[in-house]
Write a protein that holds these residues in place. Sequence first.
Motif: not given
Length: 344
Positions: A27-38
């Motif tokens: 998620h720290a990558h400028a292009r990538l999103a990684m959300p909290p667990e659902n």
Amino acid sequence: MDHSSDRPIIVIGCARSGTTLLQSMIHAHARLAMPPENRFMMPLYRERNSFGDLRVRRNVEALGQELTRKGTKIHDLGLDKEAVRERLYRVPATIGSMLGSVLVAYAEKHGRERWGDKRPNYVQFIDRIMELFPDAQIVQIIRDGRDSAASLLTMPWWEQGYHQAVYKWRDAVEAGNRAREYGPDAYYELRYEDLVADPETTLKGLCTFLDEDFDQAMLEPHRLAGITPEYKVWHEALRRPVNESAVRRWNRDLSLDQVRLFELVAGDQLRQHGYEITQGGREPSASMLADWEATVTANEAREQRREQAERARARHYSHPVAAALTSRQRELADAQGWLADYDR
């Protein structure tokens, strides 16, 4: 590098193997999103028969209500529930598209081009994830199972005991072995120990797999610790720089009997990933072995029931499941002949 990939990224692994650390780094990558667990992805996939044809508005409304009810952890993603429900009417009418649209919304909120998801338990459902997102790139993080098991025993939410922790790790490794059949551009493994010892080299390898440039910000995930909900106090270490302090804690925290059981029943999997065996095949106590056999029997019976139930659900579902959100997903849907009927 030409940043043309929009494939979803799915992070998996045995619980307490570093999945949240890896999530934060991605998620720290400028292009990538990684959300909290659902807690909506697999439950709603399993319940797809109850929603029926998602081209029908009332069925979409029912899905939206279930998707945003208390317990699905939508709140942890920081998304407006009404906006999430409204988005469902604007994506292709498949369960994969609608569930994936939540992850897209999270990526858009953070200004990222690629979306994904992370949950340790997905390791049990890799085939289902690939059915929902057929272009997904699966990333599994492997940690010394003795450390994973020792850590699980300290978690306030883990009530299943040591034997189940051992089984869970061994099952995760075997699931990864099966997932390799999807090919080297769809499944990737890395070790927790390598990640914390040499994060830059390890993350550069991951970025190559993802077809992304390496982003230096990935080395400082503690600067984004706020993406992990504060109530998850067991992730406190994420608020500090990456370090090796949690490596080989099992050597202190597990009993000799516990180590012997782990190495006896999961020694092959430990060796496969380069972890040393310390007990030379010496057996644990008879009671420890008996409890292990009971654990295996109970888990195998439960997994068989789960597979039978899923086969029955699949037989009675006549609509496409896959998402049609990314360029590759839409190409596959079009080739299979259903996109025109289910597109918006």
